[in-house]
Design a protein around this motif. Sequence first.
Motif, PDB file in Angstrom:
ATOM      1  N   LYS A  35      -3.325 -58.683   7.485  1.00 54.06           N
ATOM      2  CA  LYS A  35      -4.271 -57.561   7.523  1.00 54.06           C
ATOM      3  C   LYS A  35      -3.541 -56.236   7.377  1.00 54.06           C
ATOM      4  N   LYS A  36      -4.264 -55.262   6.866  1.00 52.62           N
ATOM      5  CA  LYS A  36      -3.731 -53.900   6.799  1.00 52.62           C
ATOM      6  C   LYS A  36      -4.148 -53.180   8.073  1.00 52.62           C
ATOM      7  N   ILE A  37      -3.153 -52.852   8.884  1.00 52.50           N
ATOM      8  CA  ILE A  37      -3.393 -52.220  10.171  1.00 52.50           C
ATOM      9  C   ILE A  37      -2.689 -50.873  10.181  1.00 52.50           C
ATOM     10  N   SER A  38      -3.310 -49.906  10.829  1.00 46.09           N
ATOM     11  CA  SER A  38      -2.714 -48.570  10.885  1.00 46.09           C
ATOM     12  C   SER A  38      -1.387 -48.599  11.637  1.00 46.09           C
ATOM     13  N   ILE A  39      -0.565 -47.612  11.362  1.00 40.70           N
ATOM     14  CA  ILE A  39       0.758 -47.527  11.997  1.00 40.70           C
ATOM     15  C   ILE A  39       0.609 -47.333  13.501  1.00 40.70           C
ATOM     16  N   LYS A  40      -0.368 -46.535  13.919  1.00 40.43           N
ATOM     17  CA  LYS A  40      -0.588 -46.296  15.349  1.00 40.43           C
ATOM     18  C   LYS A  40      -0.913 -47.607  16.072  1.00 40.43           C
ATOM     19  N   THR A  41      -1.812 -48.402  15.508  1.00 36.81           N
ATOM     20  CA  THR A  41      -2.185 -49.681  16.118  1.00 36.81           C
ATOM     21  C   THR A  41      -0.998 -50.635  16.132  1.00 36.81           C
ATOM     22  N   THR A  42      -0.230 -50.655  15.070  1.00 42.85           N
ATOM     23  CA  THR A  42       0.957 -51.511  14.999  1.00 42.85           C
ATOM     24  C   THR A  42       1.968 -51.135  16.073  1.00 42.85           C
ATOM     25  N   GLU A  43       2.153 -49.841  16.294  1.00 43.85           N
ATOM     26  CA  GLU A  43       3.084 -49.389  17.335  1.00 43.85           C
ATOM     27  C   GLU A  43       2.622 -49.835  18.721  1.00 43.85           C
ATOM     28  N   ILE A  44       1.328 -49.740  18.988  1.00 39.90           N
ATOM     29  CA  ILE A  44       0.798 -50.156  20.288  1.00 39.90           C
ATOM     30  C   ILE A  44       0.975 -51.661  20.473  1.00 39.90           C
ATOM     31  N   ILE A  45       0.681 -52.431  19.427  1.00 39.54           N
ATOM     32  CA  ILE A  45       0.853 -53.880  19.498  1.00 39.54           C
ATOM     33  C   ILE A  45       2.314 -54.228  19.744  1.00 39.54           C
ATOM     34  N   ASN A  46       3.219 -53.552  19.054  1.00 36.64           N
ATOM     35  CA  ASN A  46       4.650 -53.812  19.236  1.00 36.64           C
ATOM     36  C   ASN A  46       5.114 -53.486  20.652  1.00 36.64           C
ATOM     37  N   GLN A  47       4.562 -52.444  21.252  1.00 40.62           N
ATOM     38  CA  GLN A  47       4.906 -52.108  22.639  1.00 40.62           C
ATOM     39  C   GLN A  47       4.467 -53.223  23.585  1.00 40.62           C
ATOM     40  N   GLU A  48       3.283 -53.756  23.351  1.00 41.58           N
ATOM     41  CA  GLU A  48       2.777 -54.839  24.199  1.00 41.58           C
ATOM     42  C   GLU A  48       3.626 -56.105  24.024  1.00 41.58           C
ATOM     43  N   ILE A  49       4.028 -56.393  22.799  1.00 40.68           N
ATOM     44  CA  ILE A  49       4.868 -57.565  22.539  1.00 40.68           C
ATOM     45  C   ILE A  49       6.236 -57.398  23.186  1.00 40.68           C
ATOM     46  N   GLU A  50       6.795 -56.203  23.121  1.00 37.75           N
ATOM     47  CA  GLU A  50       8.089 -55.951  23.773  1.00 37.75           C
ATOM     48  C   GLU A  50       7.978 -56.159  25.283  1.00 37.75           C
ATOM     49  N   ALA A  51       6.857 -55.741  25.873  1.00 39.72           N
ATOM     50  CA  ALA A  51       6.657 -55.935  27.314  1.00 39.72           C
ATOM     51  C   ALA A  51       6.603 -57.432  27.651  1.00 39.72           C
ATOM     52  N   ILE A  52       5.951 -58.202  26.812  1.00 40.75           N
ATOM     53  CA  ILE A  52       5.876 -59.650  27.048  1.00 40.75           C
ATOM     54  C   ILE A  52       7.243 -60.292  26.857  1.00 40.75           C
ATOM     55  N   ASN A  53       7.938 -59.924  25.783  1.00 43.45           N
ATOM     56  CA  ASN A  53       9.249 -60.518  25.497  1.00 43.45           C
ATOM     57  C   ASN A  53      10.268 -60.218  26.594  1.00 43.45           C
ATOM     58  N   SER A  54      10.137 -59.102  27.262  1.00 45.10           N
ATOM     59  CA  SER A  54      11.127 -58.719  28.274  1.00 45.10           C
ATOM     60  C   SER A  54      10.765 -59.204  29.678  1.00 45.10           C
ATOM     61  N   THR A  55       9.664 -59.925  29.830  1.00 44.80           N
ATOM     62  CA  THR A  55       9.228 -60.352  31.156  1.00 44.80           C
ATOM     63  C   THR A  55      10.033 -61.551  31.656  1.00 44.80           C
ATOM     64  N   SER A  56      10.113 -61.651  32.960  1.00 40.31           N
ATOM     65  CA  SER A  56      10.730 -62.820  33.587  1.00 40.31           C
ATOM     66  C   SER A  56       9.698 -63.549  34.449  1.00 40.31           C
ATOM     67  N   LEU A  57       8.428 -63.228  34.264  1.00 37.04           N
ATOM     68  CA  LEU A  57       7.354 -63.864  35.020  1.00 37.04           C
ATOM     69  C   LEU A  57       7.250 -65.342  34.661  1.00 37.04           C
ATOM     70  N   ARG A  58       6.703 -66.116  35.579  1.00 35.92           N
ATOM     71  CA  ARG A  58       6.537 -67.554  35.376  1.00 35.92           C
ATOM     72  C   ARG A  58       5.128 -67.976  35.783  1.00 35.92           C
ATOM     73  N   ASP A  59       4.738 -69.127  35.328  1.00 36.62           N
ATOM     74  CA  ASP A  59       3.522 -69.825  35.736  1.00 36.62           C
ATOM     75  C   ASP A  59       2.279 -68.942  35.667  1.00 36.62           C
TER      76      ASP A  59
END
Length: 116
Positions: A35-59
């Motif tokens: 899909k063609k997504i705006s740069i602003k939306t892509t940046e927000i999505i990337n921030q959320e993905i970075e937060a998930i990737n850096s988590t040490s939460l379990r279960d």
Amino acid sequence: MEILKLHLKPELLTEHKTNRLYQQWQALLDSLEEKKISIKTTEIINQEIEAINSTSLRDKSLQNLLKVKQTFILGLLEKDEKLVPKNHYRNRWLAVGLAAFGISAGYDLRALAQCH
């Protein structure tokens, strides 16, 4: 701008529900690449993905994080990009219809049965 990939450690994906949520995320990110997504939306999505990737939460905590972030991203895509999942509006209006008409109709029939 490219959307980041979700990379969780395999030891965090031991529970079935967590693994299923992770697969849903992968499918969502794969479909967003097309899909063609705006740069602003892509940046927000990337921030959320970075937060998930850096988590040490379990279960359960990890499951809750994945659900919350996924709901946020889907809401963002609906509001800003006008992108919704397949059958989104059908499911939404089905729930509204059942709540508004189904429950009241069932109550009315029960009230009629008690009168006779």
